[in-house]
Design an enzyme around this catalytic site. Structure first.
Site, short mmCIF file in Angstrom:
data_model
loop_
_atom_site.label_atom_id
_atom_site.label_comp_id
_atom_site.label_asym_id
_atom_site.label_seq_id
_atom_site.Cartn_x
_atom_site.Cartn_y
_atom_site.Cartn_z
N HIS A 244 12.31 -19.56 5.34
CA HIS A 244 12.47 -18.14 4.98
C HIS A 244 11.93 -17.18 6.07
CE1 HIS A 244 13.63 -19.26 0.92
NE2 HIS A 244 12.44 -19.73 0.60
O1 RIB Z 1 11.29 -16.09 -1.46
C1 RIB Z 1 10.68 -16.42 -0.25
C2 RIB Z 1 9.63 -15.42 0.11
O2 RIB Z 1 8.61 -15.40 -0.89
C3 RIB Z 1 8.89 -15.78 1.42
O3 RIB Z 1 8.49 -14.61 2.06
C4 RIB Z 1 7.70 -16.55 0.92
O4 RIB Z 1 6.59 -16.49 1.82
C5 RIB Z 1 7.37 -15.81 -0.33
O5 RIB Z 1 6.62 -14.66 0.03
#
Ligand code: RIB
Ligand code: CA
Length: 321
Positions: A244
């Site tokens: 992510h």
């Molecule tokens: O859904 C993924 C996000 O949520 C990323 O930024 C992870 O670190 C959490 O914050």
């Protein structure tokens, strides 16, 4: 080399936030003006502590860390499910010597972005957690929007299902009211939603490669990346965990690896059933101008290769260390 891109990294470390930070630390294309942890994956005290520890791990104690909001604007915190009790999986880093700055993240954002607006040298905001800090700063001084070049954000799910509820991605669900304020600001946004991040799975074989190349951070990187493995082939189509937050940094370093489409983006911040759901107006039904480029395609192999090259800089191969 081109003039470095001035950025602020608003985050909630967080395993993938940590990998994003470590990648940014060895990328001289980026001038990191500050790190602004927020309540998200973990309570604020842990995201601040984790950010300080990661600055020390990455050899970047020169970068100031400013503690942000300790709760979302309206909703109660929901915290992350995949980062372990500390927010850094099973990894135990030394107690940080580095301290957060006395100034709060909100005051820093207001001061830094006001200066950027005055000097007409706008800063790129990298938002990889709930957007509480920037939303509060905008509510206090809306004019700071002129000091933001654009927002590169990890969050949302447009043609993908949610990852925290059926419809909502975590960062948006954690503080939908903040996201609504930011989306309504008309600041240009590049949205790296689950539509993009689920295309880049950090698989077990990648973990071995990262461990092999990353020198002095090898143990930590492999621990974090192994902990990140969802082991849910049905949901993700393979072993591993979705990369992510690092995509925000890679987007800045190599935008040619990404394809995107313009849209006006909205976030549900009233209905309980779909709270935090992000909605894209691809075809102008809202009669509002697009405010975002939503990334729809990622050259995932090239992203992994770039990340490997960057993290290999911790082995002293090249780069700024
Ligand atoms: O859904 C993924 C996000 O949520 C990323 O930024 C992870 O670190 C959490 O914050
Ligand atoms: Ca995050």
């Amino acid at each position: 080399m081109m003039k470095p891109i001035s950025i602020i990294i608003d985050c909630d470390p967080g395993i993938d936030d940590t990998i994003a930070l470590l990648t940014a630390f060895v990328s001289p294309e980026l001038d990191i003006r500050g790190i602004t942890p927020v309540c998200g994956n973990q309570p604020l005290e842990k995201t601040v502590r984790n950010a300080l520890q990661v600055c020390e791990l990455g050899g970047r104690t020169d970068i100031p860390v400013y503690a942000g909001c300790f709760k979302p604007m309206i909703r109660e915190p929901i915290y992350g499910q995949f980062h372990g009790k500390s927010g850094l999986g099973n990894t135990m880093l030394p107690e940080p010597v580095k301290k957060p700055e006395a100034q709060s993240a909100v005051d820093f954002l207001i001061a830094e972005l006001s200066k950027a607006a005055e000097k007409q040298e706008p800063i790129t905001l990298c938002c990889i957690g709930p957007m509480t800090n920037f939303a509060v700063a905008l509510r206090i001084k809306p004019e700071i929007a002129a000091g933001v070049e654009r927002i590169i954000m990890m969050g949302g799910a447009y043609r993908e299902s949610g990852n925290r509820t059926m419809t909502a991605e975590f960062n948006m669900l954690a503080d939908p009211h903040a996201a609504h304020i930011v989306f309504s600001s008309n600041i240009p946004i590049v949205a790296l939603a689950l539509d993009a991040t689920h295309q880049v799975m950090l698989k077990p074989e990648h973990v071995d490669e990262f461990a092999r190349v990353s020198g002095r951070i090898s143990t930590t990187i492999s621990e974090l990346m192994m902990f990140w493995d969802r082991n849910d082939v049905r949901r993700y189509g393979s072993r591993g965990g979705p990369l992510h937050d690092p995509l925000v940094i890679v987007y800045l370093l190599a935008p040619h690896l990404f394809e995107s489409e313009p849209a006006r983006i909205f976030v549900e911040h009233e209905s309980e059933l779909c709270m935090g759901q992000t909605i894209a107006d691809w075809y102008g039904k809202s009669n509002l101008e697009p405010n975002a480029q939503i990334v729809s395609k990622v050259n995932s192999q090239a992203v992994i290769e770039l990340m490997l090259e960057r993290l290999s800089r911790y082995a002293g191969n090249k780069g700024t260390l």
